[in-house]
Design a protein around this motif. Structure first.
Motif, PDB file in Angstrom:
ATOM      1  N   SER A   1      -2.321   2.754   7.752  1.00 48.32           N
ATOM      2  CA  SER A   1      -3.492   3.534   8.182  1.00 48.32           C
ATOM      3  C   SER A   1      -3.869   4.527   7.093  1.00 48.32           C
ATOM      4  O   SER A   1      -3.156   4.674   6.101  1.00 48.32           O
ATOM      5  N   ASN A   2      -4.962   5.204   7.307  1.00 53.20           N
ATOM      6  CA  ASN A   2      -5.501   6.139   6.311  1.00 53.20           C
ATOM      7  C   ASN A   2      -5.556   5.487   4.934  1.00 53.20           C
ATOM      8  O   ASN A   2      -6.224   4.499   4.750  1.00 53.20           O
ATOM      9  N   LYS A   3      -4.821   6.024   3.957  1.00 55.54           N
ATOM     10  CA  LYS A   3      -4.932   5.433   2.615  1.00 55.54           C
ATOM     11  C   LYS A   3      -4.378   4.012   2.601  1.00 55.54           C
ATOM     12  O   LYS A   3      -4.861   3.151   1.859  1.00 55.54           O
TER      13      LYS A   3
ATOM     14  N   ASP B   1       4.306  -0.853   9.546  1.00 57.06           N
ATOM     15  CA  ASP B   1       4.054   0.568   9.781  1.00 57.06           C
ATOM     16  C   ASP B   1       5.058   1.046  10.824  1.00 57.06           C
ATOM     17  O   ASP B   1       5.267   0.366  11.832  1.00 57.06           O
TER      18      ASP B   1
ATOM     19  N   ASP C   1       4.890  10.426   0.664  1.00 55.17           N
ATOM     20  CA  ASP C   1       5.491  10.408  -0.677  1.00 55.17           C
ATOM     21  C   ASP C   1       7.006  10.217  -0.678  1.00 55.17           C
ATOM     22  O   ASP C   1       7.552   9.580  -1.581  1.00 55.17           O
TER      23      ASP C   1
ATOM     24  N   HIS D   1       8.152   6.597  -1.143  1.00 52.48           N
ATOM     25  CA  HIS D   1       7.612   5.711  -2.186  1.00 52.48           C
ATOM     26  C   HIS D   1       8.714   5.043  -3.006  1.00 52.48           C
ATOM     27  O   HIS D   1       8.695   3.834  -3.227  1.00 52.48           O
TER      28      HIS D   1
ATOM     29  N   GLN E   1       1.178   4.120  -4.067  1.00 55.36           N
ATOM     30  CA  GLN E   1       0.291   5.275  -4.034  1.00 55.36           C
ATOM     31  C   GLN E   1       0.777   6.387  -4.946  1.00 55.36           C
ATOM     32  O   GLN E   1       1.939   6.464  -5.303  1.00 55.36           O
ATOM     33  N   LYS E   2      -0.133   7.281  -5.267  1.00 55.19           N
ATOM     34  CA  LYS E   2       0.204   8.483  -6.014  1.00 55.19           C
ATOM     35  C   LYS E   2       0.704   9.557  -5.045  1.00 55.19           C
ATOM     36  O   LYS E   2       0.328   9.477  -3.864  1.00 55.19           O
TER      37      LYS E   2
ATOM     38  N   GLY F   1      -1.487   4.116  -7.417  1.00 59.49           N
ATOM     39  CA  GLY F   1      -2.715   4.090  -6.630  1.00 59.49           C
ATOM     40  C   GLY F   1      -3.665   5.257  -6.832  1.00 59.49           C
ATOM     41  O   GLY F   1      -4.303   5.693  -5.877  1.00 59.49           O
TER      42      GLY F   1
ATOM     43  N   GLN G   1      -6.782   5.537  -7.859  1.00 62.19           N
ATOM     44  CA  GLN G   1      -7.846   4.570  -8.152  1.00 62.19           C
ATOM     45  C   GLN G   1      -8.953   5.097  -9.048  1.00 62.19           C
ATOM     46  O   GLN G   1      -9.664   4.318  -9.684  1.00 62.19           O
TER      47      GLN G   1
ATOM     48  N   HIS H   1       3.192  13.950  11.059  1.00 63.12           N
ATOM     49  CA  HIS H   1       2.613  12.604  11.091  1.00 63.12           C
ATOM     50  C   HIS H   1       1.399  12.582  11.984  1.00 63.12           C
ATOM     51  O   HIS H   1       1.459  13.091  13.098  1.00 63.12           O
TER      52      HIS H   1
ATOM     53  N   PHE I   1      -0.583  12.400   8.074  1.00 70.62           N
ATOM     54  CA  PHE I   1      -1.305  13.162   7.061  1.00 70.62           C
ATOM     55  C   PHE I   1      -0.738  14.552   6.730  1.00 70.62           C
ATOM     56  O   PHE I   1      -0.752  14.973   5.589  1.00 70.62           O
TER      57      PHE I   1
ATOM     58  N   TRP J   1       2.166  15.863   6.600  1.00 71.01           N
ATOM     59  CA  TRP J   1       3.463  15.955   5.933  1.00 71.01           C
ATOM     60  C   TRP J   1       3.320  16.509   4.515  1.00 71.01           C
ATOM     61  O   TRP J   1       4.284  17.012   3.943  1.00 71.01           O
ATOM     62  N   ARG J   2       2.159  16.425   3.914  1.00 71.97           N
ATOM     63  CA  ARG J   2       1.940  16.762   2.500  1.00 71.97           C
ATOM     64  C   ARG J   2       2.484  18.105   2.062  1.00 71.97           C
ATOM     65  O   ARG J   2       2.951  18.275   0.956  1.00 71.97           O
TER      66      ARG J   2
HETATM   67  N1  LIG Z   1      -5.278   7.540  -3.911  1.00 76.20           N
HETATM   68  C1  LIG Z   1      -5.865   8.375  -3.089  1.00 76.20           C
HETATM   69  O1  LIG Z   1      -7.018   8.771  -3.250  1.00 76.20           O
HETATM   70  C2  LIG Z   1      -5.098   8.842  -1.884  1.00 76.20           C
HETATM   71  C3  LIG Z   1      -5.746   9.438  -0.801  1.00 76.20           C
HETATM   72  C4  LIG Z   1      -4.987   9.782   0.319  1.00 76.20           C
HETATM   73  C5  LIG Z   1      -3.619   9.574   0.312  1.00 76.20           C
HETATM   74  N2  LIG Z   1      -3.014   9.017  -0.771  1.00 76.20           N
HETATM   75  C6  LIG Z   1      -1.562   8.750  -0.790  1.00 76.20           C
HETATM   76  O2  LIG Z   1      -1.326   7.693   0.147  1.00 76.20           O
HETATM   77  C7  LIG Z   1      -0.082   7.881   0.792  1.00 76.20           C
HETATM   78  C8  LIG Z   1      -0.314   7.924   2.296  1.00 76.20           C
HETATM   79  O3  LIG Z   1      -1.115   9.044   2.605  1.00 76.20           O
HETATM   80  P1  LIG Z   1      -1.927   9.116   3.975  1.00 76.20           P
HETATM   81  O4  LIG Z   1      -2.816  10.285   3.875  1.00 76.20           O
HETATM   82  O5  LIG Z   1      -2.500   7.786   4.273  1.00 76.20           O
HETATM   83  O6  LIG Z   1      -0.720   9.419   4.995  1.00 76.20           O
HETATM   84  P2  LIG Z   1      -0.678   9.152   6.566  1.00 76.20           P
HETATM   85  O7  LIG Z   1       0.478   9.893   7.092  1.00 76.20           O
HETATM   86  O8  LIG Z   1      -2.009   9.432   7.165  1.00 76.20           O
HETATM   87  O9  LIG Z   1      -0.452   7.592   6.670  1.00 76.20           O
HETATM   88  C9  LIG Z   1       0.771   7.022   6.281  1.00 76.20           C
HETATM   89  C10 LIG Z   1       0.987   5.756   7.080  1.00 76.20           C
HETATM   90  O10 LIG Z   1       2.274   5.232   6.693  1.00 76.20           O
HETATM   91  C11 LIG Z   1       3.049   5.010   7.867  1.00 76.20           C
HETATM   92  N3  LIG Z   1       4.458   5.173   7.493  1.00 76.20           N
HETATM   93  C12 LIG Z   1       5.151   6.311   7.342  1.00 76.20           C
HETATM   94  N4  LIG Z   1       6.398   6.042   6.931  1.00 76.20           N
HETATM   95  C13 LIG Z   1       6.509   4.693   6.848  1.00 76.20           C
HETATM   96  C14 LIG Z   1       7.554   3.800   6.503  1.00 76.20           C
HETATM   97  N5  LIG Z   1       8.763   4.234   6.146  1.00 76.20           N
HETATM   98  N6  LIG Z   1       7.316   2.471   6.584  1.00 76.20           N
HETATM   99  C15 LIG Z   1       6.087   2.001   6.953  1.00 76.20           C
HETATM  100  N7  LIG Z   1       5.058   2.806   7.290  1.00 76.20           N
HETATM  101  C16 LIG Z   1       5.266   4.132   7.215  1.00 76.20           C
HETATM  102  C17 LIG Z   1       2.542   6.018   8.881  1.00 76.20           C
HETATM  103  O11 LIG Z   1       2.851   5.654  10.198  1.00 76.20           O
HETATM  104  C18 LIG Z   1       1.055   6.015   8.594  1.00 76.20           C
HETATM  105  O12 LIG Z   1       0.408   4.966   9.276  1.00 76.20           O
HETATM  106  C19 LIG Z   1       0.490   9.174   0.218  1.00 76.20           C
HETATM  107  O13 LIG Z   1       1.370   8.885  -0.820  1.00 76.20           O
HETATM  108  C20 LIG Z   1      -0.718   9.911  -0.317  1.00 76.20           C
HETATM  109  O14 LIG Z   1      -0.399  10.770  -1.390  1.00 76.20           O
HETATM  110  C21 LIG Z   1      -3.733   8.637  -1.852  1.00 76.20           C
END
Ligand SMILES: NC(=O)c1ccc[n+]([C@@H]2O[C@H](COP(=O)([O-])OP(=O)(O)OC[C@H]3O[C@@H](n4cnc5c(N)ncnc54)[C@H](O)[C@@H]3O)[C@@H](O)[C@H]2O)c1
Length: 439
Positions: free
Chosen positions: A40-42, A63, A105, A108, A125-126, A152, A154, A226, A228, A230-231
């Motif tokens: 989800s999200n990114k 997920d 993060d 990762h 991802q970054k 990531g 991008q 959770h 988002f 967590w950052r």
């Molecule tokens: N490149 C970009 O522009 C950009 C933008 C936003 C976020 N990010 C990066 O993307 C990553 C995710 O960020 P986000 O904002 O989507 O976070 P988020 O918490 O909104 O989403 C993370 C997803 O991963 C799942 N998850 C958590 N731990 C897991 C695991 N061990 N196994 C499987 N799934 C798991 C969560 O349930 C959730 O669905 C981060 O590293 C963030 O820095 C990058």
């Protein structure tokens, strides 16, 4: 080590022995078979963007929160679901070539390293990792496994950053004397919490133990980790520096071919053991390169509303610095690069009629898929993204020891003048979730 983990490692090492670096993608008629972790999200945007390549086929979505598959399913119906990536890797075994890692993060490195040990290409991802040490292990494992890797961030492939890199490389502002990079976001109520809030019931869809993964265990609390949020917690994220450093400093690294800093010093608004500071300034000194005026290059990072002195930009009085970006100070002018916007050149008297030729962007996501299929390298591979992330995370080491100038020996992976800083280069892993060094 528990039985599941031991069994997984056994499967894992057996798989490593049997897999060449490129498995199914080596056949030109085949697709790249991908398992996605974090949906989800990114993660969703990674799934969609990577999956928009005509030769991508998803074999598994993972997920830890089963409520978060819906949107990925809408675009790619019928892909099997997993809640534990270890089970997905073991069960799908040799049916996939590559993995996208879009989790918080702190997971990762663990997930990417497991994938690379199995010979899988990785889009992570970054920031590439949660710690300096992890970034180094990821780079070493990528080289050892000979897999195609990509971070990531991008915007690395977007026209704005590519155009800025070309202008600097063309010498339009001359050699560069100094760089300032900033992100002005002042944070929110979550980023100012100083202690974990009271625990609450874990949603039925979420496996909280697997979400915690490598991090020290703490109870779930609604609406603070959770998704988002967590950052801002030191155990899971990397604050504003971690969130934006790998984006905003990326064109600086690429344009100037920066490697590892020789020293890092930070000041901040105050620190607690739980969350990252809400405003900080981090001063790096890098070795000079062919693109810099001097033998060293100062690069200063600001966040939480802090910005460089606007006078440095040589902009007209009625122009403001962008909310986030970088300022390259050259011997023949300045380049202001908004995150994300087209570069601007100053002073106006010199560059008012200068025509900036746009370097078109490419799909960052497809670049990785194409490279994985062809067995070539990307420009954002872990040999590049590893050192960039090390520099970003060294900033976070320095910010935990404000006022100290840390001397960095990148080859030895050591801070040579401050023993207490060295312990911050790596994290403490939960029992059963240790990360082995790459040898
Ligand atoms: N490149 C970009 O522009 C950009 C933008 C936003 C976020 N990010 C990066 O993307 C990553 C995710 O960020 P986000 O904002 O989507 O976070 P988020 O918490 O909104 O989403 C993370 C997803 O991963 C799942 N998850 C958590 N731990 C897991 C695991 N061990 N196994 C499987 N799934 C798991 C969560 O349930 C959730 O669905 C981060 O590293 C963030 O820095 C990058």
């Amino acid at each position: 080590m528990n039985t599941t983990r031991r069994a997984f490692l056994k499967t894992s090492s057996a798989a490593v022995l049997g897999f060449p670096a490129i498995v199914r993608g080596a056949n030109l008629n085949s697709n790249l078979q991908i398992a996605a972790v974090g949906c989800s999200n990114k993660g969703l945007s990674d799934i969609k963007e990577v999956g928009s390549h005509a030769r991508v086929h998803y074999v598994g979505f993972c997920d830890v929160d089963t409520s978060r598959f819906d949107k990925a399913d809408e675009t790619f119906p019928g892909v099997p679901h997993f809640q534990d990536f270890r089970e997905m890797f073991a069960k799908l075994s040799d049916t996939f070539d590559a993995v996208t890692v879009s989790t918080p993060d702190h997971m990762h490195a663990y997930i990417s390293l497991e994938a690379m040990r199995r010979g899988k290409h990785v889009y992570c991802q970054k920031p590439l990792s949660h710690t300096v040490w992890e970034a180094r292990q990821m780079r070493l494992q990528a080289a050892k496994s000979k897999v195609v890797t990509h971070m990531g961030n991008q915007i690395h492939s977007a026209k704005e950053y590519r155009t800025a890199v070309k202008l600097v490389r063309d010498g339009v502002i001359g050699k560069v004397k100094a760089v300032h990079s900033w992100q002005s976001n002042p944070g929110n109520k979550y980023s100012h919490l100083t202690a974990p809030p009271a625990p609450g019931p874990v949603p039925a869809s979420l496996n909280w133990d697997w979400w915690i993964g490598v991090a020290p265990y703490r109870e779930y609390a609604p609406d603070v980790y959770h998704p988002f949020k967590w950052r801002d917690w030191q155990d899971f994220g990397a604050g504003t520096m971690g969130d934006f450093g790998c984006h905003i400093m990326d064109p600086v690294f690429t344009a100037l071919e920066l490697t590892a800093p020789v020293s890092i010093r930070a000041e901040n608004e105050g620190l607690n053991p739980q969350t990252w500071p809400s405003a900080e300034t981090i001063s790096y000194v890098f070795p000079g390169t062919a693109w810099t005026t001097d033998k060293t290059l100062p690069l200063t990072w600001y966040d939480g509303g802090r910005q460089p002195d606007i006078a440095l930009a040589q902009m007209p009085a009625d122009v403001k610095l962008p909310g986030s970006g970088s300022l390259f100070i050259g011997e023949g002018g300045t380049l202001v690069l908004q995150h994300v916007g087209m570069p601007k050149l100053y002073p106006v008297e010199k560059f008012g009629t200068f025509e900036i030729k746009v370097v078109e962007g490419t799909s960052h996501y497809h670049a990785w898929v194409d490279a994985a299929l062809a067995g070539t390298k990307t420009t954002d591979n872990f040999d590049y993204a590893g050192p960039l992330t090390e520099a970003v995370q060294l900033g976070n080491v320095a910010t935990r020891l404000p006022g100290a100038t840390l001397e960095w020996d990148a080859a030895a992976l050591r801070i040579t003048n401050k023993p207490e800083a060295e312990t911050l280069l790596s994290g403490k892993y939960r029992e059963g979730w240790g990360i082995e060094p790459v040898t």
